[in-house]
Design a protein around this motif. Structure first.
Motif, PDB file in Angstrom:
ATOM      1  N   GLN A 178       0.846  -1.192   0.000  1.00 41.15           N
ATOM      2  CA  GLN A 178       0.000   0.000   0.000  1.00 41.15           C
ATOM      3  C   GLN A 178       0.879   1.239   0.000  1.00 41.15           C
ATOM      4  O   GLN A 178       1.614   1.492   0.923  1.00 41.15           O
ATOM      5  CB  GLN A 178      -0.902   0.006   1.239  1.00 41.15           C
ATOM      6  CG  GLN A 178      -1.886   1.145   1.293  1.00 41.15           C
ATOM      7  CD  GLN A 178      -3.119   0.883   0.448  1.00 41.15           C
ATOM      8  OE1 GLN A 178      -3.350  -0.250   0.044  1.00 41.15           O
ATOM      9  NE2 GLN A 178      -3.892   1.898   0.199  1.00 41.15           N
ATOM     10  N   VAL A 179       0.770   2.009  -1.082  1.00 39.53           N
ATOM     11  CA  VAL A 179       1.528   3.260  -1.183  1.00 39.53           C
ATOM     12  C   VAL A 179       0.748   4.357  -0.484  1.00 39.53           C
ATOM     13  O   VAL A 179      -0.446   4.530  -0.720  1.00 39.53           O
ATOM     14  CB  VAL A 179       1.767   3.627  -2.655  1.00 39.53           C
ATOM     15  CG1 VAL A 179       2.520   4.945  -2.744  1.00 39.53           C
ATOM     16  CG2 VAL A 179       2.528   2.520  -3.369  1.00 39.53           C
ATOM     17  N   GLN A 180       1.425   5.093   0.371  1.00 40.19           N
ATOM     18  CA  GLN A 180       0.784   6.205   1.067  1.00 40.19           C
ATOM     19  C   GLN A 180       1.568   7.485   0.840  1.00 40.19           C
ATOM     20  O   GLN A 180       2.804   7.467   0.854  1.00 40.19           O
ATOM     21  CB  GLN A 180       0.675   5.904   2.556  1.00 40.19           C
ATOM     22  CG  GLN A 180      -0.261   4.747   2.872  1.00 40.19           C
ATOM     23  CD  GLN A 180      -0.439   4.528   4.354  1.00 40.19           C
ATOM     24  OE1 GLN A 180       0.476   4.753   5.138  1.00 40.19           O
ATOM     25  NE2 GLN A 180      -1.628   4.099   4.753  1.00 40.19           N
ATOM     26  N   LEU A 181       0.835   8.572   0.632  1.00 41.96           N
ATOM     27  CA  LEU A 181       1.447   9.873   0.418  1.00 41.96           C
ATOM     28  C   LEU A 181       0.723  10.893   1.294  1.00 41.96           C
ATOM     29  O   LEU A 181      -0.513  10.918   1.320  1.00 41.96           O
ATOM     30  CB  LEU A 181       1.362  10.306  -1.041  1.00 41.96           C
ATOM     31  CG  LEU A 181       1.955   9.334  -2.081  1.00 41.96           C
ATOM     32  CD1 LEU A 181       0.845   8.471  -2.690  1.00 41.96           C
ATOM     33  CD2 LEU A 181       2.666  10.095  -3.173  1.00 41.96           C
ATOM     34  N   VAL A 182       1.479  11.722   1.979  1.00 42.50           N
ATOM     35  CA  VAL A 182       0.914  12.730   2.877  1.00 42.50           C
ATOM     36  C   VAL A 182       1.565  14.073   2.586  1.00 42.50           C
ATOM     37  O   VAL A 182       2.774  14.244   2.806  1.00 42.50           O
ATOM     38  CB  VAL A 182       1.119  12.346   4.344  1.00 42.50           C
ATOM     39  CG1 VAL A 182       0.519  13.418   5.247  1.00 42.50           C
ATOM     40  CG2 VAL A 182       0.487  10.984   4.642  1.00 42.50           C
ATOM     41  N   GLU A 183       0.750  15.021   2.115  1.00 44.36           N
ATOM     42  CA  GLU A 183       1.244  16.352   1.789  1.00 44.36           C
ATOM     43  C   GLU A 183       1.215  17.265   3.011  1.00 44.36           C
ATOM     44  O   GLU A 183       0.390  17.084   3.914  1.00 44.36           O
ATOM     45  CB  GLU A 183       0.403  17.001   0.679  1.00 44.36           C
ATOM     46  CG  GLU A 183       0.283  16.212  -0.599  1.00 44.36           C
ATOM     47  CD  GLU A 183      -0.939  15.321  -0.657  1.00 44.36           C
ATOM     48  OE1 GLU A 183      -1.387  14.983  -1.762  1.00 44.36           O
ATOM     49  OE2 GLU A 183      -1.466  14.957   0.425  1.00 44.36           O
ATOM     50  N   SER A 184       2.063  18.265   2.987  1.00 40.24           N
ATOM     51  CA  SER A 184       2.052  19.307   4.011  1.00 40.24           C
ATOM     52  C   SER A 184       2.674  20.564   3.430  1.00 40.24           C
ATOM     53  O   SER A 184       3.305  20.524   2.373  1.00 40.24           O
ATOM     54  CB  SER A 184       2.819  18.874   5.266  1.00 40.24           C
ATOM     55  OG  SER A 184       4.174  18.622   4.951  1.00 40.24           O
ATOM     56  N   GLY A 185       2.478  21.692   4.124  1.00 39.24           N
ATOM     57  CA  GLY A 185       3.117  22.931   3.729  1.00 39.24           C
ATOM     58  C   GLY A 185       2.197  23.950   3.087  1.00 39.24           C
ATOM     59  O   GLY A 185       2.601  25.086   2.845  1.00 39.24           O
ATOM     60  N   GLY A 186       0.962  23.564   2.803  1.00 40.50           N
ATOM     61  CA  GLY A 186       0.032  24.525   2.223  1.00 40.50           C
ATOM     62  C   GLY A 186      -0.306  25.632   3.205  1.00 40.50           C
ATOM     63  O   GLY A 186      -0.286  25.435   4.416  1.00 40.50           O
ATOM     64  N   ASP A 187      -0.605  26.801   2.660  1.00 40.57           N
ATOM     65  CA  ASP A 187      -0.873  27.959   3.520  1.00 40.57           C
ATOM     66  C   ASP A 187      -1.523  29.055   2.681  1.00 40.57           C
ATOM     67  O   ASP A 187      -1.696  28.911   1.466  1.00 40.57           O
ATOM     68  CB  ASP A 187       0.427  28.458   4.134  1.00 40.57           C
ATOM     69  CG  ASP A 187       0.224  29.195   5.443  1.00 40.57           C
ATOM     70  OD1 ASP A 187       1.216  29.410   6.165  1.00 40.57           O
ATOM     71  OD2 ASP A 187      -0.928  29.569   5.741  1.00 40.57           O
ATOM     72  N   SER A 188      -1.853  30.156   3.352  1.00 42.65           N
ATOM     73  CA  SER A 188      -2.344  31.355   2.677  1.00 42.65           C
ATOM     74  C   SER A 188      -1.214  32.374   2.648  1.00 42.65           C
ATOM     75  O   SER A 188      -0.654  32.700   3.701  1.00 42.65           O
ATOM     76  CB  SER A 188      -3.547  31.924   3.419  1.00 42.65           C
ATOM     77  OG  SER A 188      -4.628  31.029   3.380  1.00 42.65           O
ATOM     78  N   VAL A 189      -0.891  32.877   1.458  1.00 46.59           N
ATOM     79  CA  VAL A 189       0.191  33.845   1.302  1.00 46.59           C
ATOM     80  C   VAL A 189      -0.256  34.948   0.367  1.00 46.59           C
ATOM     81  O   VAL A 189      -1.241  34.797  -0.370  1.00 46.59           O
ATOM     82  CB  VAL A 189       1.475  33.192   0.754  1.00 46.59           C
ATOM     83  CG1 VAL A 189       2.007  32.151   1.711  1.00 46.59           C
ATOM     84  CG2 VAL A 189       1.234  32.597  -0.619  1.00 46.59           C
ATOM     85  N   GLN A 190       0.496  36.023   0.369  1.00 41.17           N
ATOM     86  CA  GLN A 190       0.213  37.114  -0.556  1.00 41.17           C
ATOM     87  C   GLN A 190       0.964  36.880  -1.869  1.00 41.17           C
ATOM     88  O   GLN A 190       1.986  36.181  -1.911  1.00 41.17           O
ATOM     89  CB  GLN A 190       0.617  38.440   0.067  1.00 41.17           C
ATOM     90  CG  GLN A 190      -0.239  38.807   1.269  1.00 41.17           C
ATOM     91  CD  GLN A 190      -0.283  40.315   1.497  1.00 41.17           C
ATOM     92  OE1 GLN A 190       0.662  41.014   1.144  1.00 41.17           O
ATOM     93  NE2 GLN A 190      -1.364  40.790   2.075  1.00 41.17           N
ATOM     94  N   ALA A 191       0.455  37.487  -2.916  1.00 38.50           N
ATOM     95  CA  ALA A 191       1.105  37.387  -4.220  1.00 38.50           C
ATOM     96  C   ALA A 191       2.559  37.831  -4.112  1.00 38.50           C
ATOM     97  O   ALA A 191       2.874  38.797  -3.419  1.00 38.50           O
ATOM     98  CB  ALA A 191       0.372  38.234  -5.240  1.00 38.50           C
ATOM     99  N   GLY A 217       5.546   2.744   1.814  1.00 37.94           N
ATOM    100  CA  GLY A 217       4.891   1.597   1.216  1.00 37.94           C
ATOM    101  C   GLY A 217       5.350   1.222  -0.176  1.00 37.94           C
ATOM    102  O   GLY A 217       4.770   0.351  -0.805  1.00 37.94           O
ATOM    103  N   ALA A 218       6.376   1.881  -0.694  1.00 36.74           N
ATOM    104  CA  ALA A 218       6.871   1.539  -2.027  1.00 36.74           C
ATOM    105  C   ALA A 218       8.348   1.892  -2.099  1.00 36.74           C
ATOM    106  O   ALA A 218       8.874   2.573  -1.224  1.00 36.74           O
ATOM    107  CB  ALA A 218       6.099   2.280  -3.103  1.00 36.74           C
ATOM    108  N   ILE A 219       8.983   1.427  -3.139  1.00 39.11           N
ATOM    109  CA  ILE A 219      10.390   1.770  -3.347  1.00 39.11           C
ATOM    110  C   ILE A 219      10.425   3.152  -3.974  1.00 39.11           C
ATOM    111  O   ILE A 219      10.416   3.311  -5.196  1.00 39.11           O
ATOM    112  CB  ILE A 219      11.079   0.733  -4.242  1.00 39.11           C
ATOM    113  CG1 ILE A 219      10.900  -0.666  -3.652  1.00 39.11           C
ATOM    114  CG2 ILE A 219      12.554   1.080  -4.395  1.00 39.11           C
ATOM    115  CD1 ILE A 219      11.412  -1.772  -4.544  1.00 39.11           C
ATOM    116  N   PHE A 220      10.451   4.171  -3.118  1.00 36.67           N
ATOM    117  CA  PHE A 220      10.296   5.558  -3.558  1.00 36.67           C
ATOM    118  C   PHE A 220      11.299   5.916  -4.646  1.00 36.67           C
ATOM    119  O   PHE A 220      10.946   6.581  -5.618  1.00 36.67           O
ATOM    120  CB  PHE A 220      10.467   6.478  -2.349  1.00 36.67           C
ATOM    121  CG  PHE A 220      10.405   7.939  -2.683  1.00 36.67           C
ATOM    122  CD1 PHE A 220      11.563   8.715  -2.704  1.00 36.67           C
ATOM    123  CD2 PHE A 220       9.191   8.537  -2.961  1.00 36.67           C
ATOM    124  CE1 PHE A 220      11.507  10.066  -3.003  1.00 36.67           C
ATOM    125  CE2 PHE A 220       9.118   9.889  -3.267  1.00 36.67           C
ATOM    126  CZ  PHE A 220      10.283  10.656  -3.284  1.00 36.67           C
TER     127      PHE A 220
END
Length: 125
Positions: free
Chosen positions: A1-14, A26-29
């Motif tokens: 079972q391959v699992q992926l977890v994102e992080s780092g998103g936010d609200s920023v100004q242009a 879960g995999a050979i990355f």
């Protein structure tokens, strides 16, 4: 079972910057093609950038020169450095992976069977 977890998103100004991370298991990355996709409200999912097992990269025209994709195989982590952000970069960002390297540079979501849950990026003007 391959699992992926994102992080780092936010609200920023242009004009600001963000760095997204995607931790995998879960995999050979190191042998997988991995990439970042995004989907804005009411729009289709778009392939932002991909990086293959040999380090070759592919970018959407809309982010070339502003975004940089990278991978750390020892940490099994994918990154997306986003600079000079624009309001049109606002979207949910997903990381995805595929063992099929020949599809890597297409950046087409149909060829990526493994997906994370996404992290929201909001850029205000």
């Amino acid at each position: 079972q391959v699992q992926l977890v994102e992080s780092g998103g936010d609200s920023v100004q242009a004009g600001g910057s963000l760095r997204l991370s995607c931790a995998t298991s879960g995999a050979i990355f190191s042998s997988y093609c991995v990439g970042w996709f995004r989907q804005a409200l009411g729009k289709e999912r778009e392939g932002v950038a991909t990086i293959d097992s040999d380090g070759s990269t592919s970018y959407a025209d809309s982010v070339k020169g502003r975004f940089t994709i990278s991978r750390d195989n020892a940490k099994r982590t994918l990154y997306l450095q986003m600079n000079s952000l624009k309001p049109e970069d606002t979207a949910m960002y997903y990381c995805a992976s595929t063992s099929g390297g020949r599809w890597c540079q297409t950046r087409k979501s149909a060829y990526f069977p493994y997906w994370g849950q996404g992290t929201q990026v909001t850029v205000s003007s």
